[in-house]
Design a protein around this motif. Sequence first.
Motif, PDB file in Angstrom:
ATOM      1  N   GLU A 122     -19.090 -71.194 -86.902  1.00  0.00           N
ATOM      2  CA  GLU A 122     -19.923 -71.108 -86.274  1.00  0.00           C
ATOM      3  C   GLU A 122     -22.006 -70.773 -86.650  1.00  0.00           C
ATOM      4  OE1 GLU A 122     -21.187 -67.118 -83.428  1.00  0.00           O
ATOM      5  OE2 GLU A 122     -18.965 -67.224 -83.996  1.00  0.00           O
ATOM      6  N   TYR A 123     -21.389 -70.339 -87.530  1.00  0.00           N
ATOM      7  CA  TYR A 123     -23.053 -69.860 -88.281  1.00  0.00           C
ATOM      8  C   TYR A 123     -23.804 -71.607 -88.810  1.00  0.00           C
ATOM      9  CZ  TYR A 123     -21.618 -65.121 -89.082  1.00  0.00           C
ATOM     10  OH  TYR A 123     -21.392 -63.863 -88.594  1.00  0.00           O
ATOM     11  N   ARG A 133     -24.665 -73.305 -85.925  1.00  0.00           N
ATOM     12  CA  ARG A 133     -25.985 -72.767 -85.088  1.00  0.00           C
ATOM     13  C   ARG A 133     -27.289 -72.705 -85.505  1.00  0.00           C
ATOM     14  NH1 ARG A 133     -25.983 -66.092 -84.879  1.00  0.00           N
ATOM     15  NH2 ARG A 133     -23.887 -67.166 -84.986  1.00  0.00           N
ATOM     16  N   THR A 147     -27.817 -76.397 -85.057  1.00  0.00           N
ATOM     17  CA  THR A 147     -28.959 -76.494 -84.017  1.00  0.00           C
ATOM     18  C   THR A 147     -30.299 -75.304 -83.583  1.00  0.00           C
ATOM     19  OG1 THR A 147     -27.010 -75.966 -82.359  1.00  0.00           O
ATOM     20  CG2 THR A 147     -28.734 -75.386 -81.496  1.00  0.00           C
TER      21      THR A 147
END
Length: 149
Positions: free
Chosen positions: A135-136, A139, A142
């Motif tokens: 997830e990190y 992120r 992104t």
Amino acid sequence: MPTTTRLPIDQRLGNLVKRAEQVVIAGKTAVLRDLDLTVPQYSALLVLGEHPGISGANLARRCMVTPQTMATMLANLETRGLVERRRSEDHGQVLVARLTRAGQTLLRKADERAVELELRMAEAFNDKEREQLQEYVERLITAVESAGR
């Protein structure tokens, strides 16, 4: 006298990500060396194994290399008898690539080694930590991509 910067290098996420990438590439290079495969060649074989009949341009995108680099790589893999290219049935001007039997065999051997390395990396984290890391990193990607818009 050292130059003062706004953010010391040891606090830069980009530097940490680059170090991690270099370690992973070095690890994969080491496990693929005696198979006479580079990491980009392995990546191309892996994508071809999952997407037989893909065009060189699409393969280049998935492997994150330029179309010119992929054209050279495919020519080398074809010379080694690992890949075959034919004209697309849908678009006569487009060449599509597939693994040969020899390519499939080499991919299986290479992938066993690469997966061992992937599992070793994963073992450094518990399930929740792996999910958080993914997830990190997503992120971070992104954030960088949105900054360029």
